[in-house]
Design an enzyme around this catalytic site. Structure first.
Site, mmCIF file in Angstrom:
data_model
loop_
_atom_site.group_PDB
_atom_site.id
_atom_site.type_symbol
_atom_site.label_atom_id
_atom_site.label_comp_id
_atom_site.label_asym_id
_atom_site.label_seq_id
_atom_site.Cartn_x
_atom_site.Cartn_y
_atom_site.Cartn_z
ATOM 1 N N ASN A 1 40.074 -22.517 70.542
ATOM 2 C CA ASN A 1 40.087 -23.962 70.760
ATOM 3 C C ASN A 1 39.549 -24.381 72.126
ATOM 4 O O ASN A 1 39.093 -25.500 72.294
ATOM 5 C CB ASN A 1 41.508 -24.523 70.588
ATOM 6 C CG ASN A 1 42.549 -23.702 71.300
ATOM 7 O OD1 ASN A 1 42.650 -22.500 71.084
ATOM 8 N ND2 ASN A 1 43.325 -24.334 72.153
ATOM 9 N N CYS B 1 47.342 -29.384 74.212
ATOM 10 C CA CYS B 1 48.756 -29.003 74.219
ATOM 11 C C CYS B 1 49.183 -28.482 75.576
ATOM 12 O O CYS B 1 50.355 -28.522 75.911
ATOM 13 C CB CYS B 1 49.003 -27.946 73.163
ATOM 14 S SG CYS B 1 48.190 -28.361 71.635
ATOM 15 N N GLN C 1 40.539 -24.455 64.312
ATOM 16 C CA GLN C 1 39.328 -25.016 64.915
ATOM 17 C C GLN C 1 38.084 -24.779 64.061
ATOM 18 O O GLN C 1 37.106 -25.517 64.166
ATOM 19 C CB GLN C 1 39.098 -24.422 66.310
ATOM 20 C CG GLN C 1 40.099 -24.887 67.350
ATOM 21 C CD GLN C 1 39.964 -26.352 67.716
ATOM 22 O OE1 GLN C 1 38.881 -26.932 67.634
ATOM 23 N NE2 GLN C 1 41.057 -26.966 68.125
ATOM 24 N N SER D 1 44.470 -27.122 59.616
ATOM 25 C CA SER D 1 45.130 -28.401 59.889
ATOM 26 C C SER D 1 44.122 -29.529 59.683
ATOM 27 O O SER D 1 43.006 -29.474 60.209
ATOM 28 C CB SER D 1 45.601 -28.355 61.350
ATOM 29 O OG SER D 1 46.250 -29.528 61.701
ATOM 30 N N ALA D 2 44.525 -30.583 58.932
ATOM 31 C CA ALA D 2 43.553 -31.600 58.501
ATOM 32 C C ALA D 2 42.999 -32.462 59.628
ATOM 33 O O ALA D 2 41.879 -32.960 59.534
ATOM 34 C CB ALA D 2 44.198 -32.497 57.447
ATOM 35 N N HIS D 3 43.789 -32.647 60.706
ATOM 36 C CA HIS D 3 43.324 -33.623 61.705
ATOM 37 C C HIS D 3 42.164 -33.120 62.550
ATOM 38 O O HIS D 3 41.613 -33.856 63.361
ATOM 39 C CB HIS D 3 44.494 -34.109 62.579
ATOM 40 C CG HIS D 3 44.998 -33.157 63.609
ATOM 41 N ND1 HIS D 3 44.712 -33.294 64.938
ATOM 42 C CD2 HIS D 3 45.787 -32.061 63.515
ATOM 43 C CE1 HIS D 3 45.319 -32.339 65.623
ATOM 44 N NE2 HIS D 3 45.979 -31.568 64.778
ATOM 45 N N GLY E 1 48.893 -27.107 61.887
ATOM 46 C CA GLY E 1 48.562 -25.787 62.417
ATOM 47 C C GLY E 1 49.737 -25.073 63.060
ATOM 48 O O GLY E 1 49.936 -23.869 62.881
ATOM 49 N N THR F 1 60.351 -33.106 51.526
ATOM 50 C CA THR F 1 59.620 -34.004 50.619
ATOM 51 C C THR F 1 58.125 -33.952 50.914
ATOM 52 O O THR F 1 57.713 -34.082 52.072
ATOM 53 C CB THR F 1 60.139 -35.456 50.791
ATOM 54 O OG1 THR F 1 61.530 -35.446 50.489
ATOM 55 C CG2 THR F 1 59.408 -36.426 49.892
HETATM 56 N N1 PLP Z 1 45.803 -23.600 66.489
HETATM 57 C C1 PLP Z 1 44.709 -24.033 67.131
HETATM 58 C C2 PLP Z 1 43.592 -23.072 67.385
HETATM 59 C C3 PLP Z 1 44.611 -25.356 67.561
HETATM 60 O O1 PLP Z 1 43.525 -25.764 68.200
HETATM 61 C C4 PLP Z 1 45.690 -26.235 67.300
HETATM 62 C C5 PLP Z 1 45.652 -27.629 67.776
HETATM 63 O O2 PLP Z 1 44.978 -27.960 68.728
HETATM 64 C C6 PLP Z 1 46.805 -25.735 66.608
HETATM 65 C C7 PLP Z 1 46.827 -24.413 66.226
HETATM 66 C C8 PLP Z 1 47.962 -26.621 66.298
HETATM 67 O O3 PLP Z 1 47.643 -27.440 65.194
HETATM 68 P P1 PLP Z 1 48.459 -28.765 64.893
HETATM 69 O O4 PLP Z 1 48.051 -29.761 65.926
HETATM 70 O O5 PLP Z 1 48.021 -29.174 63.519
HETATM 71 O O6 PLP Z 1 49.908 -28.433 64.932
#
Ligand code: PLP
Length: 395
Positions: A152, A326, A180, A200-202, A72, A238
């Protein structure tokens, strides 16, 4: 038996077993570099191509509109910096919401240093960006508008389709951070009519460190990562073959099981909110009750610090978050809650609980009880609370 309860699915999710199984051979016997000409490489290239087709078809977009990224943060950086760089001849205004993730806000701050004018859209007390807020500030010098699909911290879902329409009426591009939202609620990219979209996959039971920036055909942001010819020369590096395969599988499962998981996770969240609201006084349920991700509950507990609650919940085996993962580590109050007009002291006492498909109702009930106990103990120690209750400070 010691309990371990995970209520932090907005930070990350465990990888599904089915996903892991599909990934595993690509670490060992099928290890080729997808850019190599020989048969080892071609095996990887074929798998990446198949995964890209699967993702495009699940999302109803063209195969060449899918660009693999490291997640993300990279997708958001690319959309923002890439558009600013590519379209700076058009103007220098960029509009984002004031409640974006740090991946957007910090990037916007960098662009401000380079001379771009960044306008931060306000939100309502529920965290909603209203169409009229955008109408007021957009002009024909605006390069890009970016508003996240769902927040988020408080889970608020934004009127993306309408906001994208306004951006397009003024000739600006529109990007949305769907990190999200993807996998939790239906995301129809064509219907939203966005030019770029990050995920974002996680966040949907896939691996960490892999994501997609969807870029509509015909839109050409500058590249962010220069290097080899990967991603049709738009993103060097890669290809992370196992993770690309894992992401495609995780998205397939998320979309296949969406209705079931949506209802289930929402029922856990709703019961948790009901219990907390019925048991604990002096709280604020942050965000919108309706336009909200099913997994998200965010509360402010008056008179006490979110961090203290978080630590005590952790000791009781319950994992949740104060603000976004974060920004944890900093004691700054959440910029999202402040933008909704919540006073600093209430913003400090906020906790996000985010539920997932492996949680149970028993966990919800246990956590609501523990939380009630912890809040009550902390408030006994809070001079502010004693004042409110009319007790003297040294009782
Ligand atoms: N954007 C949002 C709304 C998120 O919640 C997050 C991660 O918590 C990100 C971006 C960042 O994604 P990534 O952890 O894959 O870098």
């Amino acid at each position: 038996m010691e309990k371990k309860i995970y209520f932090d699915h907005s930070a990350t999710t465990p990888v599904d077993k089915e996903v892991l199984e599909e990934m595993l051979p690509y670490f060992t016997e099928k290890f080729g570099n997808a850019n190599s000409m020989h048969m080892f490489g071609q095996e990887g290239a074929y798998a990446v191509d198949t995964a890209r087709r699967k993702i495009a078809s699940l999302l109803g977009v063209a195969v060449n509109e899918i660009y693999f990224t490291s997640g993300g943060t990279e997708g958001d950086n690319w959309a923002l910096k890439g558009s600013a760089e590519a379209f700076k001849d058009r103007g220098n205004k960029i509009i984002i919401s004031s409640i974006e993730h740090a991946a957007m806000i910090s990037t916007a701050k960098q662009l401000e240093k380079e001379g771009f004018e960044v306008v931060y859209l306000p939100v309502t007390d529920k965290g909603l960006v209203k169409e009229e807020y955008l109408e007021k500030v957009i002009d024909n010098k605006t390069i890009l508008v970016s508003v996240m699909l769902a927040n988020n911290e408080i889970g608020t879902i934004q009127p993306i389709k309408n906001l994208a329409k306004i951006a397009h009426e003024h000739g600006a591009l529109f990007h949305t951070d769907a990190v999200q939202a993807m996998g939790s609620i239906p995301v129809n990219i064509k219907d939203l009519d966005v030019d770029m979209l990050t995920f974002s996959a996680h966040k949907f039971y896939g691996p960490k460190g892999i994501g997609v920036l969807y870029i509509r055909n015909g839109v050409k942001p500058e590249k962010l990562i220069a290097g080899g010819h990967q991603e049709r020369t738009m993103r060097g590096g890669t290809t992370n073959v196992p993770s690309v395969i894992g992401m495609a599988k995780a998205l397939e499962i998320a979309i296949r099981d969406m209705d079931k998981n949506y209802q289930y996770v929402k029922s856990l969240r709703d019961e948790f909110v009901r219990l907390v609201e019925s048991k604990i006084p002096y709280i604020v349920y942050n965000g919108d009750r309706e336009k909200r991700l099913p997994q998200n509950a965010n509360f402010s507990f008056e008179f006490i610090e979110g961090e203290s609650i978080l630590l005590r919940l952790d000791l009781a085996g319950i994992a949740c978050s104060s603000g976004s993962a974060c920004s944890s580590g900093s004691l700054e109050p959440s910029h999202v809650l402040l933008a909704t007009g919540l006073p600093i002291e209430k913003a400090h006492g906020s906790i996000r609980f985010s539920f997932g498909k492996h949680n149970t109702m028993d966990e919800v009930i246990y956590a609501a009880d523990k939380l009630t106990e912890i809040v009550s103990v902390l408030r006994q120690m809070s001079p502010l609370f004693k004042e409110i209750k009319g007790e003297t400070k040294n009782v």
